[in-house]
Structure formats: structure tokens, C-alpha cells
Scaffold this active site. Sequence first.
Site, PDB file in Angstrom:
ATOM      1  N   ILE A 108       0.792  -1.200  -0.004  1.00  0.00           N
ATOM      2  CA  ILE A 108      -0.214  -0.092  -0.079  1.00  0.00           C
ATOM      3  C   ILE A 108       0.942   1.290  -0.002  1.00  0.00           C
ATOM      4  CG2 ILE A 108      -0.242  -0.014   2.484  1.00  0.00           C
ATOM      5  CD1 ILE A 108      -3.022   1.416   2.185  1.00  0.00           C
ATOM      6  N   ILE A 139       5.021  -1.009   2.855  1.00  0.00           N
ATOM      7  CA  ILE A 139       4.451   0.385   2.580  1.00  0.00           C
ATOM      8  C   ILE A 139       5.417   0.758   1.529  1.00  0.00           C
ATOM      9  CG2 ILE A 139       4.216   2.767   3.442  1.00  0.00           C
ATOM     10  CD1 ILE A 139       2.474   0.121   5.018  1.00  0.00           C
ATOM     11  N   LYS A 140       4.620   1.021   0.434  1.00  0.00           N
ATOM     12  CA  LYS A 140       5.279   1.705  -0.986  1.00  0.00           C
ATOM     13  C   LYS A 140       5.836   3.215  -0.730  1.00  0.00           C
ATOM     14  CE  LYS A 140       3.696   0.193  -5.030  1.00  0.00           C
ATOM     15  NZ  LYS A 140       2.934  -0.105  -6.200  1.00  0.00           N
ATOM     16  N   ILE A 141       7.266   3.358  -1.048  1.00  0.00           N
ATOM     17  CA  ILE A 141       7.711   4.774  -1.020  1.00  0.00           C
ATOM     18  C   ILE A 141       8.291   4.752  -2.268  1.00  0.00           C
ATOM     19  CG2 ILE A 141       9.333   6.239   0.239  1.00  0.00           C
ATOM     20  CD1 ILE A 141       8.829   4.838   2.946  1.00  0.00           C
TER      21      ILE A 141
END
EC number: 2.2.1.2
Length: 376
Positions: A108, A139-141
Amino acid sequence: MTTPTARLVEEGVSIWLDDLSRQRIESGNLAGLIESRNVSGVTTNPTIFAGALAKGEDYEAQVTALSADGADVNRTIFEITTDDVRSAADILRPVFDATDGVDGRVSIEVSPDLAHDTAATVAEAKKLWARVDRPNVHIKIPATLAGLPAITEVLAEGISVNVTLIFSLERYAAVIDAYLSGIEKAREAGHDISAIHSVASFFVSRVDTEVDKRLDAIGTDEARELKSRAGVANARLAYELYEREFATDRAKALIDAGARVQRPLWASTGVKDPALPDTLYVTELVAPGTVNTMPEKTLEATFDHGEVTGDTVTGYYADAHAVFDGLKAVGVDFDDVTDVLEKEGVEKFIASWHELQGTVAAALDAAPASVEEAAQ
């Protein structure tokens, strides 16, 4: 008879679905793809959620409840998307357990509006991680310049990260450094570094789209011969870099202490040019320890007629370097290509995010004043 997707898994490729919706979750479709198509993970992005919520019906009850509770647009998006990701993570939990946490992952993304704000990215990553509250989440960064220190800080907190929007080898090297720095910090802080996972999402088809446009403008025979070769060549050189960087003394010291390697992930694997084979960015990028995240159309094409012939990466480094020598010779500035692609990538996700906000705002406006009223 072994299917092409099963062959991919045998070659060390993890298949992740690049899509998620509540309908896919509740209908049993996601569970079915895990069973029949060897899917072992899910990735999401603002465009995917914008598409899912635009259909609306599966989210009406939750939107009504949130509206009655006084939720604004951003809170509504946060609640809906984290609920979907949590549900998908629960469906994939058996895969996570069976693979010692390597697969069974759901990603996400932090709001793309924060792509150039390090501190805000870190804060939202922590918030998403806490809200989903599942160990099999990434966690997408984005791998923007502001994203790099955020990646390190989020990993240092013991949070698993999917680094997205990588286009250039130079930026990929910086992503690996950010990953190693984050694991070093996590170790110093006393976290179990074996529980921290990461993938580096290297975009493929968009590279060909931009490069081919420039090759067409150049128009020579030499330029035309290079068409549709840059995306695969760039990804193969990324894998070469991955092998080299994770064989350094620094990386090996962390791995010996229990750290995981940051796996390369091939993203943007749907073919944009209909003249190309629809499984091009799958069958030409088979290598051990990689992830290929596919739109459903690409997944089905691969299952139906993908020709998996073994490793198509590690024996092709010389060919990949030759492609880049050729691009330079005909006048393609690849540094400019990747700069353009990163800027466009962030802008496209921001546009999708704003589209998502607009869809949710309209749904909140149309929602009944109360849950009771909706039931009437």
C-alpha cells in the site's frame, strides 16, 4: 502438466498481482488466483484504488457509515484502502507463513502528494503500517530524492518497504544504499532484522514507451533496430547491479546477521505497444529471487501461452550493455529519459490520487445522512 506460471515459480520468480478491489477480495477471485495462477502477492497504487472505487457499489455501505461518522475525504480513503489491504493480507497469510515471510505480501502506497516531502512520507508510512497491522504488508515509498532518506528511516523502524518508481541504475544504487542503511539502523535499534523485508520496484514498459518515441524521432535504421529493447536491457542491468551490490562486504555482514536481500521487482510489465508479445516483460526477465507484478491481463496471457525457458537475465548482461551503447551512439540521452519518467510517474500517481479524492468526495456527498436512512 506444468503451467507457465508454475514454471516461473520453479525458476525463482514470485508472481504478484498488480491489482486489488473489494470485489476481487469478497468474490473469492483473489483466493482463486493464488490457487490457480500461482499468485503469491499483491501490489496496489493510487490508480488501482481510483479504478476500484469508481465502480462504487462494493464500497457504498462503508462510505455511508463513514459519512454518518463525519469522515472527510482523506479519512475515508485511508479507511477504505487499509481495510482492503488488511483483507488481502489475511487471504495471503498462508503464503506468507509457508515462505518464511518472503511472499504473501500486499503493498500500500503513501500519498503521492508527499513524494517530495521526507518527513511527511515517514509519518504516513508509520500510520499505514500501524493501521493495517499485519506483518505481511509492504509500505510503498517512491524512489524520489526525498524518498530515499524516508526509505531508510521507515526500515529503521522495523517496517517492510516496497520502493517504487525506479527507472535508472544510478537511482537503483541509491535505493540499495538506503535499504542497507535502514537495516543497519534497525539492527542498532534492536529490531529483528530478519523480519524486515523489502523489494525494489524497477519499472520496465514505460522505459520502452519513452525511448521508442525518441528512436522514432531519430528515424535512422540504427535507431529503429533498437526499438523495444531498452526496457528489458535496463532491467537486466539492474539485476547485474543487484548481484554486485549484495555481494559486497557491507551487505554480506548484514545478511550473515540475519538480514534479507532486497529483491528486485519488475513493475509496469503490461505491454503498451500492441505489436509486442504480450508476455515480453515476463518471459524475458526470468531470474532467481525476483518478483514480477502483473496486471491481470498479463497474468492470464502468461498462464495461457507464456514460454518460460529458464533464466533470461544473467546470461544477457553483455547484450544489455550493447543496447545502451547503441542508444548512446544514436543520440538517446538515457539520463534525460529516466528523469522524464520519474517526473511523469509521480505526476500520474498524483493525478490518480486526486481522481480518487474526487470520486470519494462525490460518494460522500451522495451518501444518506445516516446508516438508518440508507437501510430504509
